[in-house]
Motif scaffolding. Structure first.
Motif, PDB file in Angstrom:
ATOM      1  N   LEU A  93      -9.353  21.069  23.395  1.00 49.22           N
ATOM      2  CA  LEU A  93      -9.194  22.362  22.737  1.00 49.22           C
ATOM      3  C   LEU A  93      -7.708  22.592  22.499  1.00 49.22           C
ATOM      4  O   LEU A  93      -6.887  22.327  23.377  1.00 49.22           O
ATOM      5  CB  LEU A  93      -9.744  23.488  23.605  1.00 49.22           C
ATOM      6  N   VAL A  94      -7.373  23.094  21.318  1.00 48.38           N
ATOM      7  CA  VAL A  94      -5.983  23.405  20.992  1.00 48.38           C
ATOM      8  C   VAL A  94      -5.901  24.866  20.570  1.00 48.38           C
ATOM      9  O   VAL A  94      -6.602  25.291  19.643  1.00 48.38           O
ATOM     10  CB  VAL A  94      -5.435  22.505  19.875  1.00 48.38           C
ATOM     11  N   TYR A  95      -5.060  25.617  21.273  1.00 50.49           N
ATOM     12  CA  TYR A  95      -4.855  27.027  20.982  1.00 50.49           C
ATOM     13  C   TYR A  95      -3.501  27.209  20.320  1.00 50.49           C
ATOM     14  O   TYR A  95      -2.476  26.824  20.884  1.00 50.49           O
ATOM     15  CB  TYR A  95      -4.930  27.844  22.273  1.00 50.49           C
ATOM     16  N   VAL A  96      -3.489  27.787  19.124  1.00 51.94           N
ATOM     17  CA  VAL A  96      -2.267  28.015  18.367  1.00 51.94           C
ATOM     18  C   VAL A  96      -2.064  29.519  18.234  1.00 51.94           C
ATOM     19  O   VAL A  96      -2.788  30.184  17.488  1.00 51.94           O
ATOM     20  CB  VAL A  96      -2.341  27.350  16.973  1.00 51.94           C
ATOM     21  N   ASN A  97      -1.112  30.072  19.001  1.00 49.39           N
ATOM     22  CA  ASN A  97      -0.919  31.538  19.000  1.00 49.39           C
ATOM     23  C   ASN A  97      -2.288  32.220  19.118  1.00 49.39           C
ATOM     24  O   ASN A  97      -2.624  33.108  18.329  1.00 49.39           O
ATOM     25  CB  ASN A  97      -0.255  32.012  17.715  1.00 49.39           C
ATOM     26  N   ALA A 150      -6.144  29.276  31.722  1.00 48.75           N
ATOM     27  CA  ALA A 150      -6.992  28.257  31.100  1.00 48.75           C
ATOM     28  C   ALA A 150      -6.598  26.848  31.527  1.00 48.75           C
ATOM     29  O   ALA A 150      -7.280  25.880  31.179  1.00 48.75           O
ATOM     30  CB  ALA A 150      -6.917  28.368  29.583  1.00 48.75           C
ATOM     31  N   GLY A 151      -5.480  26.725  32.272  1.00 50.40           N
ATOM     32  CA  GLY A 151      -5.035  25.414  32.716  1.00 50.40           C
ATOM     33  C   GLY A 151      -4.549  24.541  31.578  1.00 50.40           C
ATOM     34  O   GLY A 151      -4.637  23.308  31.646  1.00 50.40           O
ATOM     35  N   ALA A 152      -4.002  25.159  30.529  1.00 54.96           N
ATOM     36  CA  ALA A 152      -3.601  24.418  29.341  1.00 54.96           C
ATOM     37  C   ALA A 152      -2.217  23.802  29.486  1.00 54.96           C
ATOM     38  O   ALA A 152      -1.353  24.329  30.199  1.00 54.96           O
ATOM     39  CB  ALA A 152      -3.617  25.348  28.124  1.00 54.96           C
ATOM     40  N   GLU A 153      -2.014  22.697  28.787  1.00 52.63           N
ATOM     41  CA  GLU A 153      -0.681  22.128  28.618  1.00 52.63           C
ATOM     42  C   GLU A 153       0.052  23.000  27.601  1.00 52.63           C
ATOM     43  O   GLU A 153      -0.440  23.196  26.487  1.00 52.63           O
ATOM     44  CB  GLU A 153      -0.768  20.692  28.114  1.00 52.63           C
ATOM     45  N   VAL A 154       1.214  23.521  27.966  1.00 49.87           N
ATOM     46  CA  VAL A 154       1.898  24.518  27.139  1.00 49.87           C
ATOM     47  C   VAL A 154       3.113  23.923  26.441  1.00 49.87           C
ATOM     48  O   VAL A 154       3.913  23.209  27.053  1.00 49.87           O
ATOM     49  CB  VAL A 154       2.331  25.725  27.999  1.00 49.87           C
ATOM     50  N   ARG A 208      -1.931  16.116  17.664  1.00 50.74           N
ATOM     51  CA  ARG A 208      -1.796  14.680  17.955  1.00 50.74           C
ATOM     52  C   ARG A 208      -1.808  14.428  19.455  1.00 50.74           C
ATOM     53  O   ARG A 208      -2.451  13.490  19.950  1.00 50.74           O
ATOM     54  CB  ARG A 208      -0.515  14.141  17.340  1.00 50.74           C
ATOM     55  N   ARG A 209      -1.072  15.248  20.188  1.00 48.62           N
ATOM     56  CA  ARG A 209      -0.999  15.090  21.642  1.00 48.62           C
ATOM     57  C   ARG A 209      -2.372  15.309  22.274  1.00 48.62           C
ATOM     58  O   ARG A 209      -2.767  14.574  23.193  1.00 48.62           O
ATOM     59  CB  ARG A 209       0.027  16.047  22.238  1.00 48.62           C
ATOM     60  N   ALA A 210      -3.075  16.323  21.819  1.00 48.23           N
ATOM     61  CA  ALA A 210      -4.405  16.596  22.363  1.00 48.23           C
ATOM     62  C   ALA A 210      -5.356  15.433  22.079  1.00 48.23           C
ATOM     63  O   ALA A 210      -6.151  15.034  22.952  1.00 48.23           O
ATOM     64  CB  ALA A 210      -4.962  17.887  21.769  1.00 48.23           C
ATOM     65  N   ALA A 211      -5.261  14.873  20.885  1.00 54.66           N
ATOM     66  CA  ALA A 211      -6.127  13.752  20.520  1.00 54.66           C
ATOM     67  C   ALA A 211      -5.827  12.521  21.381  1.00 54.66           C
ATOM     68  O   ALA A 211      -6.732  11.748  21.701  1.00 54.66           O
ATOM     69  CB  ALA A 211      -5.959  13.411  19.054  1.00 54.66           C
ATOM     70  N   ALA A 212      -4.565  12.383  21.771  1.00 56.74           N
ATOM     71  CA  ALA A 212      -4.174  11.257  22.610  1.00 56.74           C
ATOM     72  C   ALA A 212      -4.390  11.534  24.091  1.00 56.74           C
ATOM     73  O   ALA A 212      -4.200  10.653  24.933  1.00 56.74           O
ATOM     74  CB  ALA A 212      -2.696  10.914  22.366  1.00 56.74           C
ATOM     75  N   GLY A 213      -4.746  12.784  24.418  1.00 62.57           N
ATOM     76  CA  GLY A 213      -4.980  13.145  25.807  1.00 62.57           C
ATOM     77  C   GLY A 213      -3.731  13.246  26.639  1.00 62.57           C
ATOM     78  O   GLY A 213      -3.742  13.007  27.848  1.00 62.57           O
ATOM     79  N   PRO A 273     -16.235  30.334  29.201  1.00 62.28           N
ATOM     80  CA  PRO A 273     -15.225  29.643  28.400  1.00 62.28           C
ATOM     81  C   PRO A 273     -15.320  28.122  28.466  1.00 62.28           C
ATOM     82  O   PRO A 273     -15.489  27.534  29.542  1.00 62.28           O
ATOM     83  CB  PRO A 273     -13.907  30.126  29.011  1.00 62.28           C
ATOM     84  N   ALA A 274     -15.157  27.516  27.298  1.00 63.62           N
ATOM     85  CA  ALA A 274     -15.185  26.052  27.229  1.00 63.62           C
ATOM     86  C   ALA A 274     -14.019  25.418  27.960  1.00 63.62           C
ATOM     87  O   ALA A 274     -14.114  24.277  28.421  1.00 63.62           O
ATOM     88  CB  ALA A 274     -15.188  25.615  25.762  1.00 63.62           C
ATOM     89  N   TRP A 275     -12.889  26.152  28.090  1.00 66.90           N
ATOM     90  CA  TRP A 275     -11.725  25.543  28.749  1.00 66.90           C
ATOM     91  C   TRP A 275     -11.937  25.288  30.232  1.00 66.90           C
ATOM     92  O   TRP A 275     -11.133  24.601  30.851  1.00 66.90           O
ATOM     93  CB  TRP A 275     -10.460  26.369  28.514  1.00 66.90           C
ATOM     94  N   ARG A 276     -13.018  25.785  30.807  1.00 67.17           N
ATOM     95  CA  ARG A 276     -13.299  25.458  32.210  1.00 67.17           C
ATOM     96  C   ARG A 276     -13.579  23.969  32.401  1.00 67.17           C
ATOM     97  O   ARG A 276     -13.322  23.416  33.475  1.00 67.17           O
ATOM     98  CB  ARG A 276     -14.488  26.269  32.725  1.00 67.17           C
ATOM     99  N   THR A 277     -14.124  23.340  31.381  1.00 68.19           N
ATOM    100  CA  THR A 277     -14.524  21.934  31.513  1.00 68.19           C
ATOM    101  C   THR A 277     -13.881  21.013  30.481  1.00 68.19           C
ATOM    102  O   THR A 277     -14.010  19.794  30.597  1.00 68.19           O
ATOM    103  CB  THR A 277     -16.056  21.801  31.391  1.00 68.19           C
ATOM    104  N   ILE A 278     -13.206  21.574  29.480  1.00 65.89           N
ATOM    105  CA  ILE A 278     -12.598  20.768  28.423  1.00 65.89           C
ATOM    106  C   ILE A 278     -11.081  20.911  28.506  1.00 65.89           C
ATOM    107  O   ILE A 278     -10.562  22.031  28.528  1.00 65.89           O
ATOM    108  CB  ILE A 278     -13.098  21.207  27.035  1.00 65.89           C
ATOM    109  N   PRO A 279     -10.340  19.829  28.536  1.00 64.56           N
ATOM    110  CA  PRO A 279      -8.874  19.924  28.579  1.00 64.56           C
ATOM    111  C   PRO A 279      -8.332  20.699  27.383  1.00 64.56           C
ATOM    112  O   PRO A 279      -8.850  20.580  26.264  1.00 64.56           O
ATOM    113  CB  PRO A 279      -8.422  18.459  28.538  1.00 64.56           C
ATOM    114  N   SER A 280      -7.291  21.489  27.618  1.00 65.71           N
ATOM    115  CA  SER A 280      -6.769  22.322  26.545  1.00 65.71           C
ATOM    116  C   SER A 280      -5.253  22.244  26.454  1.00 65.71           C
ATOM    117  O   SER A 280      -4.558  21.984  27.442  1.00 65.71           O
ATOM    118  CB  SER A 280      -7.218  23.780  26.731  1.00 65.71           C
TER     119      SER A 280
END
Length: 235
Positions: A84-88, A203-207, A229-234, A173-180
């Motif tokens: 998941l990618v959150y943009v603003n 949400a435990g997201a990479e910021v 791109r970063r999210a797609a590469a994990g 929320p999907a972010w409980r189980t999906i990296p964000s």
């Protein structure tokens, strides 16, 4: 190959992702910027989820602004959504609504009659009342970073969201189980950066931060492409 699905927010349409689509396609991704109905959070999420169900490959699902709340609900329990990618964006927990997450410093946290035009105009508004941003709200708060012609285009082409959609409590929320991943706009006046940081944290997201206002996907598409791109590469 990973598929990238882009979900726009309120007062916008899929064309707001125009600067993001081609660079991702050049990378070899299949990219779809899809319509977000902006009618109700649960209904909008169901519409996005139905689209996701037609895709077989791994998916990176990105949302801007209110689109973040939609992807948070749409992806819950879908095994092929890998990031998941959150943009603003809003990243609500269960029971939270977008408007409450904007926080007291948001340009939206004022008398709504001063920032919105209501359709129909009758007061008080109902859940079905459509909200359009007043031109001065677009120019002063929503579309900062664009020149006056760009702001005028945003104001003229905006798609209304309903009052109910912006105030409907979120589901699981999907972010409980999906990296964000979360891209925080440090100049955002609609969802202030402190509010974005708070959502990203729980949400435990990479910021990643970038010096953009609320429509950073238009003004700084390269930063958005990079985080996808970063999210797609994990990573």
């Amino acid at each position: 190959m990973t598929e990238v699905v882009l979900v726009h927010g309120a007062w916008a349409d899929a064309s707001s992702w125009s600067g993001v689509v081609q660079p991702l396609r050049d990378d070899g991704f299949t990219v779809r910027a899809i319509a977000n109905p902006l009618r109700s959070l649960s209904g909008d999420a169901a519409a996005v989820r139905a689209f996701l169900a037609t895709l077989a490959g791994p998916i990176v699902l990105a949302g801007h602004s209110y689109g973040g709340a939609v992807i948070t609900n749409a992806a819950t329990g879908l095994p092929n959504v890998e990031a998941l990618v959150y943009v603003n964006a809003f990243a609500p927990d269960a029971g939270q609504a977008a408007t409450q997450l904007a926080g007291p410093e948001s340009a939206l946290s004022v008398d709504p009659t001063t920032i919105f035009d209501f359709v129909p105009a009758a007061l008080p508004p109902t859940r079905e009342t459509e909200l359009y941003l007043k031109p001065e709200t677009v120019f002063e708060s929503f579309a900062t970073g664009l020149d006056d012609d760009g702001k005028a285009l945003v104001a003229a082409t905006q798609r209304a969201a309903t009052l109910g959609a912006l105030n409907e409590p979120s589901g699981e929320p999907a972010w409980r189980t999906i990296p964000s991943w979360y891209l925080v706009g440090t100049e955002d006046r609609i969802i202030p950066p402190d509010a974005q940081q708070a959502m990203a944290k729980y949400a435990g997201a990479e910021v990643t931060e970038y010096a953009a206002g609320h429509v950073g996907l238009i003004t700084h598409p390269g930063d958005v492409v990079q985080i996808i791109r970063r999210a797609a590469a994990g990573r």
